[in-house]
Write a protein that holds these residues in place. Structure first.
Motif, PDB file in Angstrom:
ATOM      1  N   LEU A   6       0.837  -1.190   0.000  1.00 58.82           N
ATOM      2  CA  LEU A   6       0.000   0.000   0.000  1.00 58.82           C
ATOM      3  C   LEU A   6       0.874   1.242   0.000  1.00 58.82           C
ATOM      4  O   LEU A   6       1.781   1.371   0.822  1.00 58.82           O
ATOM      5  N   ALA A  83      -4.477   4.741   0.148  1.00 57.78           N
ATOM      6  CA  ALA A  83      -4.397   3.364  -0.346  1.00 57.78           C
ATOM      7  C   ALA A  83      -5.150   2.390   0.553  1.00 57.78           C
ATOM      8  O   ALA A  83      -5.760   1.433   0.070  1.00 57.78           O
ATOM      9  N   GLU A  84      -5.108   2.614   1.856  1.00 60.72           N
ATOM     10  CA  GLU A  84      -5.804   1.710   2.773  1.00 60.72           C
ATOM     11  C   GLU A  84      -7.310   1.739   2.530  1.00 60.72           C
ATOM     12  O   GLU A  84      -7.978   0.692   2.524  1.00 60.72           O
ATOM     13  N   VAL A  87      -8.208  -0.316  -0.542  1.00 56.36           N
ATOM     14  CA  VAL A  87      -8.276  -1.761  -0.302  1.00 56.36           C
ATOM     15  C   VAL A  87      -9.512  -2.120   0.504  1.00 56.36           C
ATOM     16  O   VAL A  87     -10.178  -3.130   0.252  1.00 56.36           O
TER      17      VAL A  87
END
Length: 267
Positions: A6, A83-84, A87
């Motif tokens: 990430l 990015a987290e 996801v």
């Protein structure tokens, strides 16, 4: 199966070789170039609202031609620069043919797509040379320089007090206000990446920096010159409003005002 790497920004890809990366950066060509240079197996970007000339996903086809699978997450499903979140709740909006061949498809959860991309071969070969532009125009009547950069990563400490026009999105990556800009510019412009990428603006207001975004459909994300020449203002912080900034104003007009300011007054 290994977890994806990430990276809130594609400029920070240490340890990416051989791994699937999920990056909060837009999917433009230069971002794709950085992903390829990292040696990553495959990449998932944020589609940044797609925008003018589909610049927010332009890197997907570019990577396909180099043999690298890639996809993009819908900016409405997860914020750019995070990015987290991509996801956790992101949904795929676009793929290249190599990712599609591995089963990645629109509306698929990002985490599921990342798992499928673990089956992608690592692309070989050399990466075409693509350099982000940094152009400095000086001096203007107010004594300020105009700094036009394709990425905010190209801003330098010596740009403090100048007018900075970027092709970057207007969201703070990593949630850290210190990442808003490397210098306290007189004015800074960004791309709104579909409307929600504006968190840099209040962070810069707290530092006394006038800042605004241009609409993603008015200017190509990742292209500072397009921000300047094509951009139409979508959001301003109060300091930019004090310069006359407002939604619908051509970015060039706001820049010209900021360049004429001398000692708090317009020449």
């Amino acid at each position: 199966m290994p977890d994806p790497l990430l990276a809130d920004s594609v400029t920070k890809l240490d340890g990416a070789a051989g791994r699937v990366i999920v990056t909060g950066s837009h999917g433009g060509v230069y971002a794709a170039c950085l992903a390829f240079r990292s040696g990553a197996r495959a990449a998932i970007f944020n589609d940044a609202g797609v925008g003018l000339d589909q610049a927010g996903i332009g890197g997907l086809i570019w990577l396909e031609q180099l043999g690298m699978a890639a996809a993009a997450v819908d900016h409405q499903s997860a914020p750019i620069g995070d990015a987290e979140a991509m996801v956790d709740r992101g949904r795929i909006s676009h793929t290249n043919a190599l990712a599609q061949a591995l089963g990645v498809c629109p509306d698929m959860p990002c985490a599921e797509a990342a798992a499928l991309l673990e089956n992608a071969p690592v692309a070989g070969g050399d990466c075409p040379v693509i350099a982000e532009a940094r152009q400095v125009e000086q001096p203007f009547p107010g004594g300020r320089r105009l700094i036009v950069v394709d990425s905010a990563s190209l801003v330098r400490p010596e740009d403090a007090g100048q007018v900075v026009v970027t092709g970057s999105h207007g969201a703070i990556f990593g949630g850290n206000p210190a990442n808003a800009l490397k210098a306290d510019a007189a004015l800074a412009l960004f791309n709104d990446a579909g409307g929600a990428a504006t968190s840099r603006l209040p962070a810069l207001q707290a530092r006394g920096v006038a800042a605004a975004t241009v609409a993603a459909m008015s200017a190509r994300i990742g292209d500072g010159r397009s921000t300047l020449e094509d951009g139409v203002i979508s959001t301003c912080n109060p300091a930019a409003e004090a310069l006359g900034g407002h939604p619908g104003l051509p970015a060039r007009t706001l820049v010209e005002v900021a360049l004429r300011v001398r000692g708090g007054e317009v020449d």
